[in-house]
Design a protein around this motif. Sequence first.
Motif, PDB file in Angstrom:
ATOM      1  N   TYR A   1      43.240  34.082  39.365  1.00 36.32           N
ATOM      2  CA  TYR A   1      44.117  33.987  38.181  1.00 36.32           C
ATOM      3  C   TYR A   1      45.047  35.182  38.080  1.00 36.32           C
ATOM      4  O   TYR A   1      46.254  35.028  37.903  1.00 36.32           O
ATOM      5  CB  TYR A   1      43.250  33.813  36.923  1.00 36.32           C
ATOM      6  N   SER A   2      44.492  36.375  38.212  1.00 36.15           N
ATOM      7  CA  SER A   2      45.347  37.570  38.104  1.00 36.15           C
ATOM      8  C   SER A   2      45.906  37.995  39.462  1.00 36.15           C
ATOM      9  O   SER A   2      46.909  38.695  39.540  1.00 36.15           O
ATOM     10  CB  SER A   2      44.551  38.736  37.519  1.00 36.15           C
ATOM     11  N   GLU A   3      45.215  37.594  40.524  1.00 38.09           N
ATOM     12  CA  GLU A   3      45.532  38.072  41.884  1.00 38.09           C
ATOM     13  C   GLU A   3      45.525  39.603  41.956  1.00 38.09           C
ATOM     14  O   GLU A   3      46.243  40.207  42.743  1.00 38.09           O
ATOM     15  CB  GLU A   3      46.871  37.498  42.372  1.00 38.09           C
ATOM     16  N   PHE A   4      44.717  40.202  41.106  1.00 35.63           N
ATOM     17  CA  PHE A   4      44.563  41.659  41.080  1.00 35.63           C
ATOM     18  C   PHE A   4      43.178  41.983  41.617  1.00 35.63           C
ATOM     19  O   PHE A   4      42.164  41.785  40.937  1.00 35.63           O
ATOM     20  CB  PHE A   4      44.743  42.163  39.646  1.00 35.63           C
ATOM     21  N   LYS A   5      43.142  42.441  42.854  1.00 36.81           N
ATOM     22  CA  LYS A   5      41.847  42.671  43.512  1.00 36.81           C
ATOM     23  C   LYS A   5      41.338  44.079  43.222  1.00 36.81           C
ATOM     24  O   LYS A   5      42.085  45.052  43.383  1.00 36.81           O
ATOM     25  CB  LYS A   5      41.995  42.529  45.027  1.00 36.81           C
ATOM     26  N   VAL A   6      40.073  44.144  42.831  1.00 42.92           N
ATOM     27  CA  VAL A   6      39.451  45.439  42.527  1.00 42.92           C
ATOM     28  C   VAL A   6      38.123  45.548  43.288  1.00 42.92           C
ATOM     29  O   VAL A   6      37.386  44.566  43.413  1.00 42.92           O
ATOM     30  CB  VAL A   6      39.175  45.597  41.008  1.00 42.92           C
ATOM     31  N   GLY A   7      37.851  46.729  43.794  1.00 43.88           N
ATOM     32  CA  GLY A   7      36.568  46.994  44.451  1.00 43.88           C
ATOM     33  C   GLY A   7      35.955  48.245  43.857  1.00 43.88           C
ATOM     34  O   GLY A   7      36.671  49.148  43.409  1.00 43.88           O
TER      35      GLY A   7
ATOM     36  N   CYS B   1      32.878  43.635  43.290  1.00 45.26           N
ATOM     37  CA  CYS B   1      34.306  43.288  43.195  1.00 45.26           C
ATOM     38  C   CYS B   1      34.502  42.555  41.867  1.00 45.26           C
ATOM     39  O   CYS B   1      33.522  42.169  41.224  1.00 45.26           O
ATOM     40  CB  CYS B   1      34.734  42.402  44.361  1.00 45.26           C
ATOM     41  N   ASN B   2      35.738  42.371  41.469  1.00 47.71           N
ATOM     42  CA  ASN B   2      35.964  41.604  40.242  1.00 47.71           C
ATOM     43  C   ASN B   2      35.828  40.115  40.530  1.00 47.71           C
ATOM     44  O   ASN B   2      36.221  39.627  41.586  1.00 47.71           O
ATOM     45  CB  ASN B   2      37.324  41.939  39.593  1.00 47.71           C
ATOM     46  N   ILE B   3      35.233  39.423  39.570  1.00 41.17           N
ATOM     47  CA  ILE B   3      35.011  37.981  39.697  1.00 41.17           C
ATOM     48  C   ILE B   3      35.563  37.313  38.444  1.00 41.17           C
ATOM     49  O   ILE B   3      35.075  37.555  37.331  1.00 41.17           O
ATOM     50  CB  ILE B   3      33.506  37.659  39.870  1.00 41.17           C
ATOM     51  N   GLU B   4      36.591  36.515  38.646  1.00 44.15           N
ATOM     52  CA  GLU B   4      37.254  35.883  37.502  1.00 44.15           C
ATOM     53  C   GLU B   4      36.745  34.463  37.278  1.00 44.15           C
ATOM     54  O   GLU B   4      36.248  33.813  38.197  1.00 44.15           O
ATOM     55  CB  GLU B   4      38.778  35.872  37.745  1.00 44.15           C
ATOM     56  N   SER B   5      36.882  34.013  36.032  1.00 43.07           N
ATOM     57  CA  SER B   5      36.446  32.668  35.660  1.00 43.07           C
ATOM     58  C   SER B   5      37.632  31.874  35.113  1.00 43.07           C
ATOM     59  O   SER B   5      38.564  32.457  34.537  1.00 43.07           O
ATOM     60  CB  SER B   5      35.366  32.774  34.577  1.00 43.07           C
TER      61      SER B   5
ATOM     62  N   LEU C   1      35.172  35.272  30.640  1.00 42.83           N
ATOM     63  CA  LEU C   1      33.927  35.487  31.401  1.00 42.83           C
ATOM     64  C   LEU C   1      34.131  36.389  32.605  1.00 42.83           C
ATOM     65  O   LEU C   1      33.170  36.753  33.282  1.00 42.83           O
ATOM     66  CB  LEU C   1      33.369  34.139  31.879  1.00 42.83           C
ATOM     67  N   THR C   2      35.366  36.736  32.863  1.00 40.52           N
ATOM     68  CA  THR C   2      35.682  37.596  34.012  1.00 40.52           C
ATOM     69  C   THR C   2      34.850  38.871  34.010  1.00 40.52           C
ATOM     70  O   THR C   2      34.644  39.492  32.979  1.00 40.52           O
ATOM     71  CB  THR C   2      37.186  37.952  33.978  1.00 40.52           C
ATOM     72  N   MET C   3      34.367  39.234  35.195  1.00 36.33           N
ATOM     73  CA  MET C   3      33.588  40.469  35.333  1.00 36.33           C
ATOM     74  C   MET C   3      34.345  41.468  36.203  1.00 36.33           C
ATOM     75  O   MET C   3      34.849  41.110  37.263  1.00 36.33           O
ATOM     76  CB  MET C   3      32.238  40.174  35.983  1.00 36.33           C
ATOM     77  N   CYS C   4      34.391  42.687  35.737  1.00 38.71           N
ATOM     78  CA  CYS C   4      35.076  43.753  36.481  1.00 38.71           C
ATOM     79  C   CYS C   4      34.229  44.227  37.665  1.00 38.71           C
ATOM     80  O   CYS C   4      33.001  44.107  37.658  1.00 38.71           O
ATOM     81  CB  CYS C   4      35.320  44.955  35.574  1.00 38.71           C
ATOM     82  N   ALA C   5      34.909  44.800  38.629  1.00 42.55           N
ATOM     83  CA  ALA C   5      34.242  45.319  39.831  1.00 42.55           C
ATOM     84  C   ALA C   5      33.213  46.402  39.500  1.00 42.55           C
ATOM     85  O   ALA C   5      32.114  46.416  40.064  1.00 42.55           O
ATOM     86  CB  ALA C   5      35.297  45.887  40.780  1.00 42.55           C
ATOM     87  N   GLU C   6      33.565  47.294  38.587  1.00 34.85           N
ATOM     88  CA  GLU C   6      32.662  48.405  38.250  1.00 34.85           C
ATOM     89  C   GLU C   6      31.353  47.895  37.664  1.00 34.85           C
ATOM     90  O   GLU C   6      30.267  48.364  38.006  1.00 34.85           O
ATOM     91  CB  GLU C   6      33.311  49.342  37.209  1.00 34.85           C
ATOM     92  N   ARG C   7      31.466  46.929  36.747  1.00 34.63           N
ATOM     93  CA  ARG C   7      30.256  46.407  36.122  1.00 34.63           C
ATOM     94  C   ARG C   7      29.419  45.627  37.129  1.00 34.63           C
ATOM     95  O   ARG C   7      28.190  45.644  37.079  1.00 34.63           O
ATOM     96  CB  ARG C   7      30.598  45.532  34.915  1.00 34.63           C
TER      97      ARG C   7
ATOM     98  N   VAL D   1      43.545  53.599  39.864  1.00 34.80           N
ATOM     99  CA  VAL D   1      43.191  52.622  38.826  1.00 34.80           C
ATOM    100  C   VAL D   1      42.077  53.175  37.926  1.00 34.80           C
ATOM    101  O   VAL D   1      41.157  53.839  38.391  1.00 34.80           O
ATOM    102  CB  VAL D   1      42.784  51.270  39.465  1.00 34.80           C
ATOM    103  N   SER D   2      42.191  52.881  36.648  1.00 36.34           N
ATOM    104  CA  SER D   2      41.296  53.461  35.656  1.00 36.34           C
ATOM    105  C   SER D   2      40.404  52.376  35.034  1.00 36.34           C
ATOM    106  O   SER D   2      40.912  51.317  34.649  1.00 36.34           O
ATOM    107  CB  SER D   2      42.174  54.129  34.587  1.00 36.34           C
ATOM    108  N   PRO D   3      39.095  52.616  34.958  1.00 39.03           N
ATOM    109  CA  PRO D   3      38.178  51.594  34.414  1.00 39.03           C
ATOM    110  C   PRO D   3      38.500  51.205  32.968  1.00 39.03           C
ATOM    111  O   PRO D   3      38.895  52.062  32.163  1.00 39.03           O
ATOM    112  CB  PRO D   3      36.806  52.270  34.472  1.00 39.03           C
ATOM    113  N   CYS D   4      38.299  49.937  32.644  1.00 36.52           N
ATOM    114  CA  CYS D   4      38.570  49.445  31.288  1.00 36.52           C
ATOM    115  C   CYS D   4      37.520  49.991  30.314  1.00 36.52           C
ATOM    116  O   CYS D   4      36.488  50.550  30.718  1.00 36.52           O
ATOM    117  CB  CYS D   4      38.588  47.924  31.264  1.00 36.52           C
ATOM    118  N   GLY D   5      37.751  49.813  29.052  1.00 36.58           N
ATOM    119  CA  GLY D   5      36.861  50.331  28.015  1.00 36.58           C
ATOM    120  C   GLY D   5      35.453  49.760  28.099  1.00 36.58           C
ATOM    121  O   GLY D   5      34.469  50.489  27.907  1.00 36.58           O
TER     122      GLY D   5
END
Length: 132
Positions: free
Chosen positions: A26-32, A46-50, A55-61, A88-92
């Motif tokens: 969806y975002s085509e924004f790849k994060v590791g 990695c980030n996993i989008e729904s 429901l999207t999960m960030c790579a860090e989490r 890149v900076s982690p989200c809140g």
Amino acid sequence: MGISKEIEGKLYDAAIRARMNSCSPYSEFKVGAAIITQYGKIYSGCNIESSSFGLTMCAERNALSAALCEGERVFSAILVVADTEKPVSPCGACRQLLYDYAPDITVIMSNLKKEKLEMNIKDMLKYPFRPE
Ligand code: THU
């Protein structure tokens, strides 16, 4: 902040590898991301989008969850990488979860140019939620 260049390199490579598996149609924004325990074991995510976007999960989490699920409880650093102009900076939400489970962790922000910015989670989340 105490992370050797060798460890940083290993974390970077693991995060880059995880990023290749990013599920981000969806975002085509790849994060590791890659997190290292007190004893030097590395877990990645990695980030996993729904299709249900929230429901999207960030790579860090995902990296943190992978480690927690294996019983790990003490962490020294997490590196996150994406194709961004500045590291890149982690989200809140990720900051809060990192604070919850790794309050002393060093966060290494990075990008594909291998630029890096290192900061302690406590400096990134000044007023964290605390149940007490
Ligand atoms: N994303 C992460 O994986 N980590 C962050 O710190 C910020 C954002 C993901 C979520 C979503 O899949 C995409 O990047 C765009 O927001």
